[in-house]
Design an enzyme around this catalytic site. Sequence first.
Site, PDB file in Angstrom:
ATOM      1  NE  ARG A 131      -3.117   0.189   3.346  1.00  0.00           N
ATOM      2  CZ  ARG A 131      -2.399   0.902   4.366  1.00  0.00           C
ATOM      3  NH1 ARG A 131      -1.903   1.816   4.592  1.00  0.00           N
ATOM      4  NH2 ARG A 131      -2.439  -0.276   5.402  1.00  0.00           N
ATOM      5  CE1 TYR A 186     -17.164  11.922 -14.871  1.00  0.00           C
ATOM      6  CE2 TYR A 186     -16.083  12.070 -12.538  1.00  0.00           C
ATOM      7  CZ  TYR A 186     -16.970  11.247 -13.699  1.00  0.00           C
ATOM      8  OH  TYR A 186     -17.647   9.678 -14.343  1.00  0.00           O
ATOM      9  CG  ASP A 212     -10.135  16.750 -14.543  1.00  0.00           C
ATOM     10  OD1 ASP A 212      -9.344  16.090 -15.133  1.00  0.00           O
ATOM     11  OD2 ASP A 212     -11.412  15.908 -13.785  1.00  0.00           O
ATOM     12  CE  LYS A 271     -13.007   8.713 -18.601  1.00  0.00           C
ATOM     13  NZ  LYS A 271     -13.060   9.454 -17.391  1.00  0.00           N
TER      14      LYS A 271
HETATM   15  C1  LIG Z   1     -12.498  14.913 -16.865  1.00  0.00           C
HETATM   16  C2  LIG Z   1     -12.893  13.978 -15.806  1.00  0.00           C
HETATM   17  N1  LIG Z   1     -12.135  13.443 -14.241  1.00  0.00           N
HETATM   18  C3  LIG Z   1     -12.206  12.591 -13.866  1.00  0.00           C
HETATM   19  C4  LIG Z   1     -13.547  11.740 -13.943  1.00  0.00           C
HETATM   20  C5  LIG Z   1     -13.148  10.786 -13.253  1.00  0.00           C
HETATM   21  O1  LIG Z   1     -12.066   9.298 -13.462  1.00  0.00           O
HETATM   22  P1  LIG Z   1     -12.619   7.440 -13.445  1.00  0.00           P
HETATM   23  O2  LIG Z   1     -13.527   7.072 -13.852  1.00  0.00           O
HETATM   24  O3  LIG Z   1     -11.819   6.752 -13.608  1.00  0.00           O
HETATM   25  O4  LIG Z   1     -13.015   7.641 -11.481  1.00  0.00           O
HETATM   26  C6  LIG Z   1     -13.281  11.430 -15.800  1.00  0.00           C
HETATM   27  C7  LIG Z   1     -14.340  10.347 -16.130  1.00  0.00           C
HETATM   28  O5  LIG Z   1     -15.226  10.056 -16.478  1.00  0.00           O
HETATM   29  C8  LIG Z   1     -13.758  12.643 -16.217  1.00  0.00           C
HETATM   30  O6  LIG Z   1     -14.313  12.924 -18.052  1.00  0.00           O
END
Ligand SMILES: Cc1ncc(COP(=O)(O)O)c(C=O)c1O
Length: 377
Positions: free
Chosen positions: A46, A98, A170, A195
């Site tokens: 961990r 998001y 982000d 992604k």
């Molecule tokens: C811009 C963005 N940030 C964060 C996330 C969250 O990531 P995860 O689905 O890997 O938890 C997403 C998921 O679609 C996203 O598009």
Amino acid sequence: MNYRTRLIHAGRDRDPYTGASSIPIYQTSTFAQADPEHLGHYDYARSDNPTREALEEAIAALEGGARGLAFASGMAAISSVFLLFRPGDHLVVGEAVYGGTYRVLQGLFHQWQLDVSFVDTRDPDAVRRAIRPSTRALFVETPANPLLQITDLRAMAALAAEHGLLSIVDNTFMSPYLQRPIECGFDIVVHSATKFLGGHSDLIAGLVVARTAEVGRRLKTIQNSFGGILGPQDSWLTLRGIKTLGVRMDAQQESADAIARWLREQPAVRRVYYPGLPDHPGREVHFGQASGASAVVSFELADGPAAVAFLKAVHLPLVGVSLGGVETILSYPATMSHASVPRAERQARGISDGLVRLSVGLEDAEDLIADLRDAFG
Ligand SMILES: Cc1ncc(COP(=O)(O)O)c(C=O)c1O
């Protein structure tokens, strides 16, 4: 070194223990200790695992930060960053972040008295007005989903610095290949590595990069304490994905650009959103902070029934949630990413029932266009 070379050699480009060209998947929970009084660097997985560490070093180098950390998902990464704050702290957050980020702040962190103002971060004055004495951080996303609105990273970093706030971004939609916010003055970068970084729609992963070693240490303590770590198998897959990020992104972006331009000519399409288009709002700001437009294109059809008929008629794109994979993915914000936003609010934010989002993959652009043309009927 040019960036495509860095993608291959960032961090550990071979296993330091065996010389293996591919970092092995250290599928272990614990490590034998030669001296029980003085534990070695690796004691329990961990805390540290060599495969995860190789990925963490790679993403830190690629974003230009002091420390990288890998988490079980983008949401685990983002939520772990929010654990830096205390009850009573206030955050200014982009209103188009998001949906999962919005949900974790409004639900879980609200319970812990973290106070949040959601604002349009395209407008620096709106951000400035939202800052209070208790504000501790500014969180933005650019381009924002699904309308690809652009926020000025340098203006946001300057505002944050002026008010002593941590600046967090982000960077999922761009990846460090196209946009490196730390170079624009940001303190923390987060990713859903699910992604473009992973790139093959075969894993869920999250990454955080801290500009300074001090913030990196605080986040490392949170990662080790809270325990939302990425496992070695998925760390390896993410590392493998990163090596081809440049060629994938170049090819997907080229097709996205061609498709966006083609979509604009289609009578069934009312509006196309893509930062690579000459009249995209914020295009100039975007290309001042990023080297490409990436591979996500949103477009609006006449109404909900037209969008649903189109989604049902396509053959090549995978209709579903997510983006950034080698296969083209067609999403419907009204029932997918933005289903939790009430319809009236969705409409007010420009997300109509006719809006669809296309993440362009590595298929031949001509084949994709032919399939979309057939689906328009
Ligand atoms: C811009 C963005 N940030 C964060 C996330 C969250 O990531 P995860 O689905 O890997 O938890 C997403 C998921 O679609 C996203 O598009």
